[in-house]
Design a protein around this motif. Structure first.
Motif, mmCIF file in Angstrom:
data_model
loop_
_atom_site.group_PDB
_atom_site.id
_atom_site.type_symbol
_atom_site.label_atom_id
_atom_site.label_comp_id
_atom_site.label_asym_id
_atom_site.label_seq_id
_atom_site.Cartn_x
_atom_site.Cartn_y
_atom_site.Cartn_z
ATOM 1 N N LYS A 9 0.839 -1.214 0.000
ATOM 2 C CA LYS A 9 0.000 0.000 0.000
ATOM 3 C C LYS A 9 0.868 1.256 0.000
ATOM 4 O O LYS A 9 0.568 2.217 -0.717
ATOM 5 C CB LYS A 9 -0.931 0.016 1.209
ATOM 6 C CG LYS A 9 -1.959 -1.080 1.218
ATOM 7 C CD LYS A 9 -3.005 -0.856 0.170
ATOM 8 C CE LYS A 9 -4.084 -1.928 0.257
ATOM 9 N NZ LYS A 9 -5.039 -1.834 -0.818
ATOM 10 N N GLU A 12 2.288 1.700 -3.449
ATOM 11 C CA GLU A 12 1.265 2.225 -4.366
ATOM 12 C C GLU A 12 1.067 3.723 -4.182
ATOM 13 O O GLU A 12 0.973 4.467 -5.168
ATOM 14 C CB GLU A 12 -0.070 1.512 -4.140
ATOM 15 C CG GLU A 12 -0.132 0.104 -4.652
ATOM 16 C CD GLU A 12 -1.432 -0.600 -4.279
ATOM 17 O OE1 GLU A 12 -2.464 0.089 -4.054
ATOM 18 O OE2 GLU A 12 -1.440 -1.830 -4.194
ATOM 19 N N LEU A 13 0.993 4.162 -2.931
ATOM 20 C CA LEU A 13 0.814 5.588 -2.657
ATOM 21 C C LEU A 13 1.992 6.397 -3.193
ATOM 22 O O LEU A 13 1.798 7.455 -3.803
ATOM 23 C CB LEU A 13 0.648 5.837 -1.157
ATOM 24 C CG LEU A 13 -0.644 5.341 -0.530
ATOM 25 C CD1 LEU A 13 -0.593 5.499 0.989
ATOM 26 C CD2 LEU A 13 -1.848 6.070 -1.103
ATOM 27 N N GLN A 15 3.979 5.566 -5.641
ATOM 28 C CA GLN A 15 3.927 5.546 -7.107
ATOM 29 C C GLN A 15 2.916 6.570 -7.623
ATOM 30 O O GLN A 15 3.160 7.233 -8.624
ATOM 31 C CB GLN A 15 3.590 4.145 -7.606
ATOM 32 C CG GLN A 15 4.747 3.178 -7.437
ATOM 33 C CD GLN A 15 4.361 1.737 -7.706
ATOM 34 O OE1 GLN A 15 3.191 1.362 -7.613
ATOM 35 N NE2 GLN A 15 5.343 0.917 -8.023
ATOM 36 N N GLU A 16 1.797 6.704 -6.926
ATOM 37 C CA GLU A 16 0.797 7.706 -7.321
ATOM 38 C C GLU A 16 1.343 9.115 -7.160
ATOM 39 O O GLU A 16 1.184 9.957 -8.043
ATOM 40 C CB GLU A 16 -0.465 7.556 -6.476
ATOM 41 C CG GLU A 16 -1.301 6.349 -6.803
ATOM 42 C CD GLU A 16 -2.479 6.178 -5.857
ATOM 43 O OE1 GLU A 16 -2.879 7.159 -5.205
ATOM 44 O OE2 GLU A 16 -2.984 5.049 -5.760
ATOM 45 N N ILE A 17 1.980 9.372 -6.023
ATOM 46 C CA ILE A 17 2.477 10.715 -5.735
ATOM 47 C C ILE A 17 3.629 11.098 -6.654
ATOM 48 O O ILE A 17 3.717 12.236 -7.096
ATOM 49 C CB ILE A 17 2.864 10.835 -4.243
ATOM 50 C CG1 ILE A 17 1.584 10.820 -3.420
ATOM 51 C CG2 ILE A 17 3.682 12.083 -3.963
ATOM 52 C CD1 ILE A 17 1.775 10.682 -1.946
ATOM 53 N N LYS A 19 3.964 9.968 -9.543
ATOM 54 C CA LYS A 19 3.427 9.833 -10.906
ATOM 55 C C LYS A 19 4.246 8.845 -11.734
ATOM 56 O O LYS A 19 4.546 9.062 -12.903
ATOM 57 C CB LYS A 19 3.334 11.185 -11.588
ATOM 58 C CG LYS A 19 2.407 12.132 -10.849
ATOM 59 C CD LYS A 19 2.259 13.443 -11.538
ATOM 60 C CE LYS A 19 1.403 14.455 -10.858
ATOM 61 N NZ LYS A 19 0.830 14.289 -9.614
ATOM 62 N N ASP A 20 4.617 7.740 -11.084
ATOM 63 C CA ASP A 20 5.365 6.670 -11.732
ATOM 64 C C ASP A 20 4.408 5.878 -12.615
ATOM 65 O O ASP A 20 3.724 4.977 -12.160
ATOM 66 C CB ASP A 20 6.019 5.761 -10.683
ATOM 67 C CG ASP A 20 6.879 4.665 -11.295
ATOM 68 O OD1 ASP A 20 6.962 4.583 -12.538
ATOM 69 O OD2 ASP A 20 7.453 3.891 -10.522
ATOM 70 N N GLN A 21 4.361 6.232 -13.889
ATOM 71 C CA GLN A 21 3.440 5.611 -14.833
ATOM 72 C C GLN A 21 3.728 4.131 -15.049
ATOM 73 O O GLN A 21 2.842 3.347 -15.335
ATOM 74 C CB GLN A 21 3.479 6.344 -16.177
ATOM 75 C CG GLN A 21 3.163 7.819 -16.085
ATOM 76 C CD GLN A 21 1.766 8.102 -15.585
ATOM 77 O OE1 GLN A 21 0.838 7.351 -15.833
ATOM 78 N NE2 GLN A 21 1.612 9.189 -14.850
ATOM 79 N N LYS A 23 4.879 2.088 -12.782
ATOM 80 C CA LYS A 23 4.667 1.350 -11.529
ATOM 81 C C LYS A 23 5.851 0.422 -11.236
ATOM 82 O O LYS A 23 5.703 -0.743 -10.943
ATOM 83 C CB LYS A 23 3.366 0.543 -11.572
ATOM 84 C CG LYS A 23 2.143 1.376 -11.874
ATOM 85 C CD LYS A 23 1.628 2.032 -10.645
ATOM 86 C CE LYS A 23 0.293 2.694 -10.936
ATOM 87 N NZ LYS A 23 0.072 3.909 -10.284
ATOM 88 N N SER A 48 -2.303 10.965 2.577
ATOM 89 C CA SER A 48 -2.723 9.738 1.891
ATOM 90 C C SER A 48 -2.547 8.511 2.784
ATOM 91 O O SER A 48 -3.388 7.610 2.780
ATOM 92 C CB SER A 48 -1.925 9.546 0.600
ATOM 93 O OG SER A 48 -2.193 10.583 -0.310
ATOM 94 N N GLN A 52 -5.567 6.134 3.715
ATOM 95 C CA GLN A 52 -5.469 4.738 3.277
ATOM 96 C C GLN A 52 -5.628 3.768 4.442
ATOM 97 O O GLN A 52 -6.298 2.750 4.318
ATOM 98 C CB GLN A 52 -4.122 4.492 2.583
ATOM 99 C CG GLN A 52 -3.890 3.068 2.163
ATOM 100 C CD GLN A 52 -4.801 2.616 1.042
ATOM 101 O OE1 GLN A 52 -4.989 3.319 0.070
ATOM 102 N NE2 GLN A 52 -5.386 1.443 1.164
#
Length: 81
Positions: A9, A12-13, A15-17, A19-21, A23, A48, A52
């Motif tokens: 988790k 994932e957070l 990667q979102e922050i 902006k790792d397209q 992943k 986040s 989460q």
């Protein structure tokens, strides 16, 4: 929730922050500095984490050393989960 799930988790957070397209997987010792997060991104990340995991981080858990690596973040979150 076990440590692997928490790690996943957190990854994932991040990667979102960031902006790792693609992943790309992150190592447990991945440094937050190496991800290039500025102070606004770190605040967004902390919020986040709270959302989460349904927690409210205590002030002493907002210290920068708790965010030096994914491993340190998972260790810090362990007391909440």
């Amino acid at each position: 929730m076990n440590k692997e799930e928490v790690y996943s988790k957190v990854e994932e957070l991040l990667q979102e922050i960031t902006k790792d397209q693609e992943k790309r997987p992150m190592l447990v010792d991945t440094s937050m500095n190496s991800l290039g997060l500025d102070s606004i991104a770190i605040i967004h990340f902390v919020i986040s984490l709270e959302e989460q995991f349904g927690i409210e981080l205590e002030d002493e858990d907002l210290l920068s050393e708790n965010y030096e690596s994914i491993e340190r973040i998972v260790q810090m979150l362990d007391k909440y989960i």
